[in-house]
Design a protein around this motif. Structure first.
Motif, mmCIF file in Angstrom:
data_model
loop_
_atom_site.group_PDB
_atom_site.id
_atom_site.type_symbol
_atom_site.label_atom_id
_atom_site.label_comp_id
_atom_site.label_asym_id
_atom_site.label_seq_id
_atom_site.Cartn_x
_atom_site.Cartn_y
_atom_site.Cartn_z
ATOM 1 N N ARG A 1 0.618 -1.173 0.023
ATOM 2 C CA ARG A 1 -0.040 -0.027 0.006
ATOM 3 C C ARG A 1 0.843 1.390 0.049
ATOM 4 N N ALA B 1 -1.912 0.952 -4.666
ATOM 5 C CA ALA B 1 -1.321 -0.487 -4.357
ATOM 6 C C ALA B 1 -0.227 -0.831 -5.355
ATOM 7 N N TYR C 1 -5.831 1.895 -5.028
ATOM 8 C CA TYR C 1 -5.812 0.996 -3.849
ATOM 9 C C TYR C 1 -7.312 0.577 -3.604
#
Length: 675
Positions: free
Chosen positions: A367, A378, A427
């Motif tokens: 992350r 990500a 993400y």
């Protein structure tokens, strides 16, 4: 009479006490000074704010569609029934388009008359959520739309990026004009900007006797001009059916807008009442849009300053081996998609263990937060050998970076450094679906959430197979590659094994890649991936979500090894629901559970041509098509009866755990084989 006066007195009192907008509707005429959910059929992103404002799209999501339609059908063309009801109609509404980026809005709003308020397989962007490339222009559409278009499409579609158009059965306008209004005081046309964020008023009037359609535009608060913006002769009886729905459709593209309707008046049997702007609900505070403009300017200024600093320090940074990257001449054309290793290193705090999300496929995932933009990402680190196939692979990565769908994880870019390739994605805060299905660290998903995830991933796969400019084979559909956003919507991710090819051609894949338990039996024999092999994987995924079990579990008894076999056994006993996930405790819609289990078997058919396409899968899940009867023959389904599949499984070491099977490639790594 007294009772009627009492009711009217009550409504007026209620309006002044709680500020609920007064609304009027009777048969084929109505006026709404604001809305509530009982008035309209809402689809897609459309929502009604507490103060009565109807919002069709918002600027938080690209490629978004929103619909809102009057709840009752209206009689329009009655010539076929021998009746004499007029086809004339009159309507006016107040709208506002607030762009994410000042003066750049996408894509617009359309008032429309169509046979149904329900939509299937419509496209966002230039199609405004009304049609798609395959049905655009068909006479069977029976569609009239007045578009307020804020984006100029390529080709002959649009006049400019700020126009009003009259569309019949197609999003290529019959007539269009740049947005202006005629000032009765000044005696001339005055330009207006549809994406100004200010409320505007549109009037649409059709006279059946004269076969004349007039469209008039003006800023809200200005009396209807005497001269219309568009006036065209058209016989709508050739296009409209007897029973039609009236309403609005809006869409965004890569550029987004908040698109609102504040009030709406309609009359099928006379002149529609004009809206009193002072009675309409207020738009959400637009100061945020101005703040956003200031933020964008500030970010651009900071970006310029930072770029100057980076350029000045390039010579120094190039000597720092810590951030050394591979950069070849052919990569220069990819520009923004090439992210710097230093930024990714800083974003992930040096790829620290605290930012580690997990390992899957060919690498570890971390992350991070990109500097300067605060975008959460990500980052997947993949080993590679740059000597073979890297140019072609990066070209495909860049192509897939242009995929835009609400149920796909967006690929933001890449970076190459020494023996690593770094892929950067949006993400997803809730992580992968398999953690919810198999790990006690995540809460149990209820059936509503699971069914929505299945429908979302199916829609994403349909986009990959049929609706993008090329065919995209994902080749690794499984629960661990489905990520959940903040609202627990499913998004298909990890395109590390994906393959692209042109529509109408055959894919040239020759290597077995994917995950054991999701591999179609013909794939283990020929190595050739197709849309049918993706459908097989999706079938295994459907059964996995419904049953809470992996497709293959070697730890159990023989009858428990292959999930397809177990479900078919339950189906043969007339107790297919016994296969459902025990953690659901029977709390599901029986018809939906049966549909998912049987459709999962249908997708698991050993004969590729017998499997449904992803378009059919979406139709089945949406209830727009009936699932055929399944063959009553166990040998038709799964991999347990396939010699190729059995041999394939036996090739793995006895200690290999299928319950946590990673993605597999017959050449160890697609990045080494060049795919």
């Amino acid at each position: 009479m007294a009772a009627g006066l009492t009711s009217l007195h009550f409504l007026i009192t209620l309006y002044f006490i709680v500020k609920i907008p007064l609304m009027f509707a009777q048969d084929d005429q109505f006026i709404y000074n604001g809305f509530n959910p009982e008035n309209l059929h809402l689809n897609g992103a459309a929502q009604i704010h507490p103060n009565g404002v109807l919002q069709l799209t918002n600027n938080s999501q690209e490629e978004e569609v929103g619909h809102a339609f009057y709840r009752l059908p209206l009689k329009f063309n009655t010539s076929s029934s021998g009746l004499t009801q007029a086809l004339s109609f009159s309507t006016n509404f107040v709208f506002a388009i607030v762009p994410e980026i000042p003066s750049k809005g996408g894509h617009g709003i359309a008032f429309t008359i169509r046979p149904s308020w329900k939509f299937t397989n419509v496209a966002a962007g230039n199609y405004l959520g009304l049609l798609n490339p395959s049905n655009n222009g068909r006479s069977t559409n029976h569609l009239l739309a007045i578009e307020l278009d804020t984006t100029k499409a390529q080709g002959p579609f649009d006049k400019d990026n700020n126009h009003v158009g009259i569309d019949v059965n197609s999003l290529k306008s019959n007539e269009s004009a740049t947005a202006t209004y005629f000032s009765d005081q000044e005696g001339k046309n005055i330009s207006v900007e549809l994406v100004s964020g200010n409320p505007m008023h549109l009037w649409i009037d059709y006279n059946e006797t004269e076969k004349l359609l007039n469209v008039t535009l003006a800023p809200a608060g200005i009396t209807k001009p005497n001269r219309p913006l568009l006036s065209t002769r058209i016989d709508l009886s050739q296009y409209l059916l007897e029973s039609m729905y009236v309403g609005f459709s809006a869409a965004t593209g890569t550029v987004t807008s908040d698109q609102y309707i504040l009030g709406w008046s309609f009359n099928k049997s006379g002149q529609a009442q004009s809206l009193d702007v002072s009675k309409l609900p207020q738009l959400p505070r637009q100061r945020k849009s101005k703040d956003r403009q200031g933020q964008i300017i500030m970010i651009l200024i900071i970006a310029v300053v930072v770029m100057l600093i980076l350029v000045t320090g390039t010579a120094y940074n190039s000597r720092r081996k810590k951030f050394e990257e591979i950069l070849e001449d052919w990569e220069k054309e990819y520009g923004p998609q090439r992210l710097t290793y230093k930024n990714l290193y800083n974003a992930t705090k040096g790829f620290s263990d605290k930012e580690f999300l997990g390992a899957g496929g060919f690498g570890k995932v971390y992350r991070g937060t990109l500097p300067f933009s605060n975008t959460q990402i990500a980052v997947k680190k993949v080993s590679h050998d740059s000597k073979q196939g890297m140019k072609e692979f990066v070209a495909e990565i860049i192509s897939m970076g242009r995929l835009r769908h609400r149920n796909l994880v967006k690929l933001l870019g890449y970076c190459r450094r020494r023996g690593e390739l770094l892929l950067v994605y949006d993400y997803m805060p809730n992580g992968s679906l398999d953690k919810f299905l198999y790990s006690n660290e995540k809460p149990n998903l209820n059936w509503i959430q699971r069914f929505r995830i299945l429908k979302g991933v199916a829609s994403g796969l349909l986009y990959l197979h049929e609706e993008w400019e090329q065919v995209v084979l994902h080749r690794d559909v499984k629960a661990s590659n489905v990520l959940l956003d903040a609202e627990l919507n499913g998004r298909l991710g990890d395109f590390g094994l994906a393959r692209l090819y042109d529509h109408g051609t055959n894919p040239q894949t020759t290597h077995v890649v994917g995950t054991v338990g999701y591999l179609a039996p013909e794939l283990t024999r020929t190595g050739r991936a197709t849309t049918c092999t993706d459908v097989f994987s999706f079938g295994a995924f459907m059964l996995e979500v419904a049953c809470g079990r992996r497709p293959i579990e070697l730890q159990g008894l023989p009858e428990e090894v292959v999930l397809v076999d177990y479900i078919f056994l339950c189906c043969g006993k007339g107790a297919i629901l016994d296969a459902s996930d025990p953690r659901l405790e029977g709390n599901y819609v029986v018809e939906e559970m049966e549909l998912v289990l049987k459709l999962g078997l249908f997708c698991s058919h050993l004969v590729p041509e017998a499997r449904p396409s992803m378009r059919q899968v979406v139709q089945f899940l949406d209830g727009n098509a009936k699932l055929p009867e399944l063959p009553n023959d166990k040998a038709c389904f799964g991999t347990s009866t396939s010699n190729e599949a059995s041999d394939f499984l036996l090739s793995f070491p006895s200690s290999f755990s299928i319950a946590s099977a990673p993605s597999y490639s017959s050449n160890d790594s697609i990045l080494r084989s060049g795919r």
